[in-house]
Design a protein around this motif. Sequence first.
Motif, PDB file in Angstrom:
ATOM      1  N   PHE A   1      64.727 -22.858 -92.883  1.00  0.00           N
ATOM      2  CA  PHE A   1      65.124 -21.964 -91.782  1.00  0.00           C
ATOM      3  C   PHE A   1      66.293 -22.559 -90.999  1.00  0.00           C
ATOM      4  CE2 PHE A   1      64.776 -20.581 -87.341  1.00  0.00           C
ATOM      5  CZ  PHE A   1      64.900 -19.205 -87.517  1.00  0.00           C
ATOM      6  N   GLY A   2      66.242 -23.867 -90.730  1.00  0.00           N
ATOM      7  CA  GLY A   2      67.331 -24.510 -90.001  1.00  0.00           C
ATOM      8  C   GLY A   2      68.646 -24.442 -90.755  1.00  0.00           C
ATOM      9  N   PHE A   3      68.595 -24.619 -92.068  1.00  0.00           N
ATOM     10  CA  PHE A   3      69.827 -24.533 -92.862  1.00  0.00           C
ATOM     11  C   PHE A   3      70.417 -23.130 -92.811  1.00  0.00           C
ATOM     12  CE2 PHE A   3      72.025 -23.952 -96.985  1.00  0.00           C
ATOM     13  CZ  PHE A   3      73.002 -24.929 -96.832  1.00  0.00           C
ATOM     14  N   MET A   4      69.567 -22.114 -92.875  1.00  0.00           N
ATOM     15  CA  MET A   4      70.055 -20.743 -92.795  1.00  0.00           C
ATOM     16  C   MET A   4      70.738 -20.486 -91.447  1.00  0.00           C
ATOM     17  SD  MET A   4      67.908 -17.175 -93.159  1.00  0.00           S
ATOM     18  CE  MET A   4      66.945 -17.548 -91.678  1.00  0.00           C
ATOM     19  N   VAL A   5      70.163 -20.996 -90.370  1.00  0.00           N
ATOM     20  CA  VAL A   5      70.758 -20.809 -89.044  1.00  0.00           C
ATOM     21  C   VAL A   5      72.118 -21.488 -88.949  1.00  0.00           C
ATOM     22  CG1 VAL A   5      70.481 -21.344 -86.588  1.00  0.00           C
ATOM     23  CG2 VAL A   5      68.536 -20.485 -87.900  1.00  0.00           C
ATOM     24  N   THR A   6      72.243 -22.683 -89.534  1.00  0.00           N
ATOM     25  CA  THR A   6      73.535 -23.382 -89.473  1.00  0.00           C
ATOM     26  C   THR A   6      74.612 -22.633 -90.254  1.00  0.00           C
ATOM     27  OG1 THR A   6      72.969 -24.779 -91.381  1.00  0.00           O
ATOM     28  CG2 THR A   6      72.433 -25.617 -89.184  1.00  0.00           C
ATOM     29  N   GLN A   7      74.238 -21.963 -91.332  1.00  0.00           N
ATOM     30  CA  GLN A   7      75.223 -21.183 -92.079  1.00  0.00           C
ATOM     31  C   GLN A   7      75.712 -19.986 -91.261  1.00  0.00           C
ATOM     32  OE1 GLN A   7      76.367 -22.556 -95.073  1.00  0.00           O
ATOM     33  NE2 GLN A   7      75.016 -24.094 -94.177  1.00  0.00           N
ATOM     34  N   ILE A   8      74.804 -19.380 -90.508  1.00  0.00           N
ATOM     35  CA  ILE A   8      75.220 -18.312 -89.593  1.00  0.00           C
ATOM     36  C   ILE A   8      76.144 -18.864 -88.523  1.00  0.00           C
ATOM     37  CG2 ILE A   8      74.385 -16.623 -87.909  1.00  0.00           C
ATOM     38  CD1 ILE A   8      71.791 -16.446 -89.511  1.00  0.00           C
ATOM     39  N   MET A   9      75.812 -20.039 -88.017  1.00  0.00           N
ATOM     40  CA  MET A   9      76.634 -20.690 -86.997  1.00  0.00           C
ATOM     41  C   MET A   9      78.049 -20.934 -87.503  1.00  0.00           C
ATOM     42  SD  MET A   9      75.869 -24.437 -85.362  1.00  0.00           S
ATOM     43  CE  MET A   9      77.096 -25.324 -84.383  1.00  0.00           C
TER      44      MET A   9
END
Length: 429
Positions: A53-61
């Motif tokens: 989940f954290g990796f997905m959020v960083t890609q959005i960032m």
Amino acid sequence: MGYQSMMRDLDCTQFQATVALILSPVGFGMVPLITSSFTEEFGRLHIYIVSSFGFMVTQIMIALSPNIQTVMLGRLLGGAFASTGATLVGGSIADIWQPHERGQPMAFFTLAGVAAQGLGPVIAGVIEADPRLGWRWIQWIHVMFTGVQFISLVLLMKETRATIVLTRLARKKRKETGDNRYQATAEINKENLITLIKTTCTRPIYILATEPILQSFSLWIGFTWGVVYALVESISLEFQAVYGFDIQSTGFMFATLVLGSFIGYFANMYQEKLYQKYYLQRHQEARLYLPCVAATLLPIGMLIYAWTARPDVPWIAPAIGLTVFMSGSFVIYMVGFLYLADCYGSYASSAIAGLSLCRNFAVAAFPLFTTQMFARLTYKIRARSKVSRRILDDEELREMLARVLCALLKTPRVADTSAISTRISWANN
């Protein structure tokens, strides 16, 4: 891939874009030193879910970044979250399969990870070539894939750590029967929280500092993977500067890394036969037959890639060199995981975290000087043998004659261009 549109969009330099790239391996190498050992004490499933989940959020960032500084931070955090899942896989495979059964599962995981190093730039090259898309759409593709991965983990994955599974079974049995005698070994020998945190945070460093096996493999794989990233960084430079490829065509050249990974994967099937045949005599060392051969492919592939980077040599020649090199790199990378999983068993994640530290520090360092190195040394052969000297002299002669022709074309007194063409043909022969 994506550098050019990112530099235009965020008004940054190529060096800043490169730093943003290498910050991901920095996070990738540091964080597993802590998280990998925690999973050995608290289980793997929750760490998988949180990191995904954290990796997905960083890609959005990154996709929404207004400046290069936000991209750098997103890449650093993205590497930190991505590292946990990548380093846990070796431990999960060690949880599920016996040592003699781990070859194919680990080979499949390695194929997915290594082949993605080539498949990603192929897709990114197609996206970058479309002026309506650019680097942000590369990140949105990441978001889509990581979103599917996160949902799959939540719905399908189960805990694999044996001590955690047994502890939960014992806890469930106590609840059903009211008998507190049902306890798992991990509960009986459980340490206090402070001691546990100290142990889990220092175990990977301790193993790396005290185990010659891990030190040797970390040095070997670290250097190999640093060279892989140096070659990846040079592919765009070489095929655009030497062969005049556009961005999309250059992206397709990264398919050689995918092909090399598949060759290494199929070669591993033969290694598995050797392992099954000699396991009783050699034990873990029976995994090291194929890497002895693969080690020779690294310099062979690099020499082919280096010596054929010339306009008068077809582009397929350096592509073959890349494929040969990647085949050997795949085998070494895969066997490193397998061998450490066999040697360290339930503590494989800690050992792999130490390996990951060295590997990703090399990955972070090599791209910093690759562009400058090729810019100063160029892609020409730099040797002192008579053969290579003759090649260089012929190349310089052709270059000189081409300059003379260009100068004469600017002069109205050029009388006989056919004679000049005849001389150039004679010089080439």
